[in-house]
Design a protein around this motif. Structure first.
Motif, PDB file in Angstrom:
ATOM      1  N   THR A   1      29.577  18.975 -20.283  1.00  0.00           N
ATOM      2  CA  THR A   1      28.986  17.684 -20.655  1.00  0.00           C
ATOM      3  C   THR A   1      28.006  17.142 -19.623  1.00  0.00           C
ATOM      4  OG1 THR A   1      30.844  16.494 -19.654  1.00  0.00           O
ATOM      5  CG2 THR A   1      31.035  17.088 -21.991  1.00  0.00           C
ATOM      6  N   SER A   2      27.993  17.681 -18.427  1.00  0.00           N
ATOM      7  CA  SER A   2      27.133  17.155 -17.369  1.00  0.00           C
ATOM      8  C   SER A   2      25.672  17.537 -17.581  1.00  0.00           C
ATOM      9  CB  SER A   2      27.567  17.686 -16.000  1.00  0.00           C
ATOM     10  OG  SER A   2      28.836  17.194 -15.662  1.00  0.00           O
ATOM     11  N   VAL A   3      24.798  16.677 -17.097  1.00  0.00           N
ATOM     12  CA  VAL A   3      23.378  16.989 -17.034  1.00  0.00           C
ATOM     13  C   VAL A   3      23.124  17.447 -15.606  1.00  0.00           C
ATOM     14  CG1 VAL A   3      21.041  16.057 -17.207  1.00  0.00           C
ATOM     15  CG2 VAL A   3      22.820  15.265 -18.780  1.00  0.00           C
ATOM     16  N   TRP A   4      22.710  18.688 -15.456  1.00  0.00           N
ATOM     17  CA  TRP A   4      22.565  19.271 -14.133  1.00  0.00           C
ATOM     18  C   TRP A   4      21.289  18.802 -13.458  1.00  0.00           C
ATOM     19  CZ3 TRP A   4      26.482  21.917 -12.038  1.00  0.00           C
ATOM     20  CH2 TRP A   4      27.470  22.383 -12.884  1.00  0.00           C
ATOM     21  N   HIS A   5      21.394  18.494 -12.177  1.00  0.00           N
ATOM     22  CA  HIS A   5      20.227  18.214 -11.344  1.00  0.00           C
ATOM     23  C   HIS A   5      19.763  19.517 -10.699  1.00  0.00           C
ATOM     24  CE1 HIS A   5      17.536  16.299  -8.518  1.00  0.00           C
ATOM     25  NE2 HIS A   5      18.164  16.913  -7.530  1.00  0.00           N
ATOM     26  N   ARG A   6      20.719  20.339 -10.298  1.00  0.00           N
ATOM     27  CA  ARG A   6      20.425  21.637  -9.688  1.00  0.00           C
ATOM     28  C   ARG A   6      21.592  22.558 -10.011  1.00  0.00           C
ATOM     29  NH1 ARG A   6      17.200  22.623  -4.875  1.00  0.00           N
ATOM     30  NH2 ARG A   6      17.490  24.777  -4.287  1.00  0.00           N
ATOM     31  N   ARG A   7      21.278  23.778 -10.410  1.00  0.00           N
ATOM     32  CA  ARG A   7      22.323  24.740 -10.763  1.00  0.00           C
ATOM     33  C   ARG A   7      21.903  26.109 -10.251  1.00  0.00           C
ATOM     34  NH1 ARG A   7      25.208  25.022 -16.539  1.00  0.00           N
ATOM     35  NH2 ARG A   7      26.997  26.193 -15.845  1.00  0.00           N
ATOM     36  N   GLU A   8      22.575  26.580  -9.203  1.00  0.00           N
ATOM     37  CA  GLU A   8      22.238  27.862  -8.595  1.00  0.00           C
ATOM     38  C   GLU A   8      23.277  28.934  -8.883  1.00  0.00           C
ATOM     39  OE1 GLU A   8      21.399  27.220  -4.460  1.00  0.00           O
ATOM     40  OE2 GLU A   8      19.601  26.057  -4.907  1.00  0.00           O
ATOM     41  N   ARG A   9      24.419  28.549  -9.435  1.00  0.00           N
ATOM     42  CA  ARG A   9      25.436  29.519  -9.805  1.00  0.00           C
ATOM     43  C   ARG A   9      25.414  29.667 -11.319  1.00  0.00           C
ATOM     44  NH1 ARG A   9      30.922  27.879  -7.075  1.00  0.00           N
ATOM     45  NH2 ARG A   9      31.607  29.525  -8.453  1.00  0.00           N
ATOM     46  N   PRO A  10      24.822  30.763 -11.796  1.00  0.00           N
ATOM     47  CA  PRO A  10      24.707  30.939 -13.244  1.00  0.00           C
ATOM     48  C   PRO A  10      26.068  31.149 -13.900  1.00  0.00           C
ATOM     49  CG  PRO A  10      24.005  32.920 -12.113  1.00  0.00           C
ATOM     50  CD  PRO A  10      24.273  31.888 -11.059  1.00  0.00           C
ATOM     51  N   ILE A  11      26.119  30.878 -15.189  1.00  0.00           N
ATOM     52  CA  ILE A  11      27.335  31.112 -15.957  1.00  0.00           C
ATOM     53  C   ILE A  11      27.064  32.228 -16.941  1.00  0.00           C
ATOM     54  CG2 ILE A  11      28.204  28.754 -15.727  1.00  0.00           C
ATOM     55  CD1 ILE A  11      27.179  28.275 -18.606  1.00  0.00           C
ATOM     56  N   GLY A  12      28.138  32.742 -17.540  1.00  0.00           N
ATOM     57  CA  GLY A  12      27.989  33.776 -18.549  1.00  0.00           C
ATOM     58  C   GLY A  12      28.579  35.097 -18.103  1.00  0.00           C
ATOM     59  N   GLN A  13      28.338  36.101 -18.895  1.00  0.00           N
ATOM     60  CA  GLN A  13      28.903  37.417 -18.626  1.00  0.00           C
ATOM     61  C   GLN A  13      28.117  38.136 -17.538  1.00  0.00           C
ATOM     62  OE1 GLN A  13      28.996  39.382 -22.431  1.00  0.00           O
ATOM     63  NE2 GLN A  13      30.876  38.327 -23.025  1.00  0.00           N
ATOM     64  N   PHE A  14      28.848  38.960 -16.780  1.00  0.00           N
ATOM     65  CA  PHE A  14      28.221  39.777 -15.742  1.00  0.00           C
ATOM     66  C   PHE A  14      28.817  41.171 -15.790  1.00  0.00           C
ATOM     67  CE2 PHE A  14      31.855  37.659 -13.821  1.00  0.00           C
ATOM     68  CZ  PHE A  14      32.526  38.698 -13.201  1.00  0.00           C
ATOM     69  N   SER A  15      28.083  42.111 -15.229  1.00  0.00           N
ATOM     70  CA  SER A  15      28.547  43.492 -15.171  1.00  0.00           C
ATOM     71  C   SER A  15      27.877  44.193 -13.999  1.00  0.00           C
ATOM     72  CB  SER A  15      28.217  44.217 -16.473  1.00  0.00           C
ATOM     73  OG  SER A  15      28.616  45.566 -16.398  1.00  0.00           O
ATOM     74  N   ARG A  16      28.657  44.894 -13.200  1.00  0.00           N
ATOM     75  CA  ARG A  16      28.128  45.719 -12.104  1.00  0.00           C
ATOM     76  C   ARG A  16      28.745  47.098 -12.226  1.00  0.00           C
ATOM     77  NH1 ARG A  16      26.353  43.650  -6.923  1.00  0.00           N
ATOM     78  NH2 ARG A  16      25.631  45.774  -6.678  1.00  0.00           N
ATOM     79  N   THR A  17      27.943  48.116 -12.114  1.00  0.00           N
ATOM     80  CA  THR A  17      28.429  49.492 -12.067  1.00  0.00           C
ATOM     81  C   THR A  17      28.026  50.054 -10.721  1.00  0.00           C
ATOM     82  OG1 THR A  17      28.256  49.731 -14.455  1.00  0.00           O
ATOM     83  CG2 THR A  17      28.330  51.755 -13.158  1.00  0.00           C
ATOM     84  N   ILE A  18      29.025  50.555  -9.995  1.00  0.00           N
ATOM     85  CA  ILE A  18      28.793  51.017  -8.633  1.00  0.00           C
ATOM     86  C   ILE A  18      29.141  52.496  -8.540  1.00  0.00           C
ATOM     87  CG2 ILE A  18      29.532  50.757  -6.230  1.00  0.00           C
ATOM     88  CD1 ILE A  18      30.160  47.740  -7.636  1.00  0.00           C
ATOM     89  N   GLN A  19      28.174  53.274  -8.073  1.00  0.00           N
ATOM     90  CA  GLN A  19      28.377  54.703  -7.856  1.00  0.00           C
ATOM     91  C   GLN A  19      29.145  54.873  -6.548  1.00  0.00           C
ATOM     92  OE1 GLN A  19      26.813  56.892 -10.096  1.00  0.00           O
ATOM     93  NE2 GLN A  19      27.920  58.592  -9.218  1.00  0.00           N
ATOM     94  N   LEU A  20      30.291  55.536  -6.617  1.00  0.00           N
ATOM     95  CA  LEU A  20      31.106  55.777  -5.430  1.00  0.00           C
ATOM     96  C   LEU A  20      30.710  57.106  -4.804  1.00  0.00           C
ATOM     97  CD1 LEU A  20      34.474  54.650  -7.040  1.00  0.00           C
ATOM     98  CD2 LEU A  20      32.982  53.315  -5.542  1.00  0.00           C
ATOM     99  N   PRO A  21      30.998  57.298  -3.506  1.00  0.00           N
ATOM    100  CA  PRO A  21      30.550  58.525  -2.832  1.00  0.00           C
ATOM    101  C   PRO A  21      31.333  59.777  -3.221  1.00  0.00           C
ATOM    102  CG  PRO A  21      31.761  57.117  -1.324  1.00  0.00           C
ATOM    103  CD  PRO A  21      31.595  56.354  -2.588  1.00  0.00           C
TER     104      PRO A  21
END
Length: 142
Positions: free
Chosen positions: A86-106
């Motif tokens: 419900t808030s009106v943001w003045h500044r928003r640096e931490r995005p919301i939503g889905q994330f995905s990281r795939t990391i190649q291991l050694p």
């Protein structure tokens, strides 16, 4: 590039455009903002027979994180939910939503020997190398 280049035999304007695009990409590549970096940030340490990984996941519940491992690839997925719609943001640096990281291991890891802990927004994962994949010292007979 000069105007006289256009009449030159063998001049390829598309090649010149690609060169200019690459040059611009190189010059602007260092201007990424912290918000544009991949999420979550991870650190990876290599041991003799294991890999340790930490991922910073502030404000995310452990139930909203999905961790999978297959051979030498670790995938970290999740959903960063908004705390206040419900808030009106003045500044928003931490995005919301889905994330995905795939990391190649050694090296390949044993999915049965993966330990994961989550506390205070920090995910810690230790992945062990299978016994069959570990380097072995070979005795040389003389």
């Amino acid at each position: 590039m000069m105007l006289s280049d256009f009449g030159r035999i063998g001049f390829d304007p598309f090649l010149e455009m690609r060169r200019m695009q690459q040059e611009m990409n190189q010059r602007l590549g260092g201007l990424r903002t912290s918000a544009a970096q991949e999420f979550p940030p991870v650190n990876l340490w290599l041991g003799e027979n294991s890999v340790a990984l930490t991922a910073e996941l502030p404000g995310i519940a452990p139930d909203d994180v999905d961790l999978t491992v297959r051979e030498n690839t670790l995938t970290l997925k999740g959903d960063r939910k908004s705390q206040d719609e419900t808030s009106v943001w003045h500044r928003r640096e931490r995005p919301i939503g889905q994330f995905s990281r795939t990391i190649q291991l050694p090296f390949r890891v044993d999915p049965e020997q993966v330990e994961a802990r989550f506390a205070n927004g920090l995910l810690e994962v230790e992945l062990h190398r299978p016994e069959s994949d570990r380097p072995r010292k070979i005795q040389i007979k003389g």
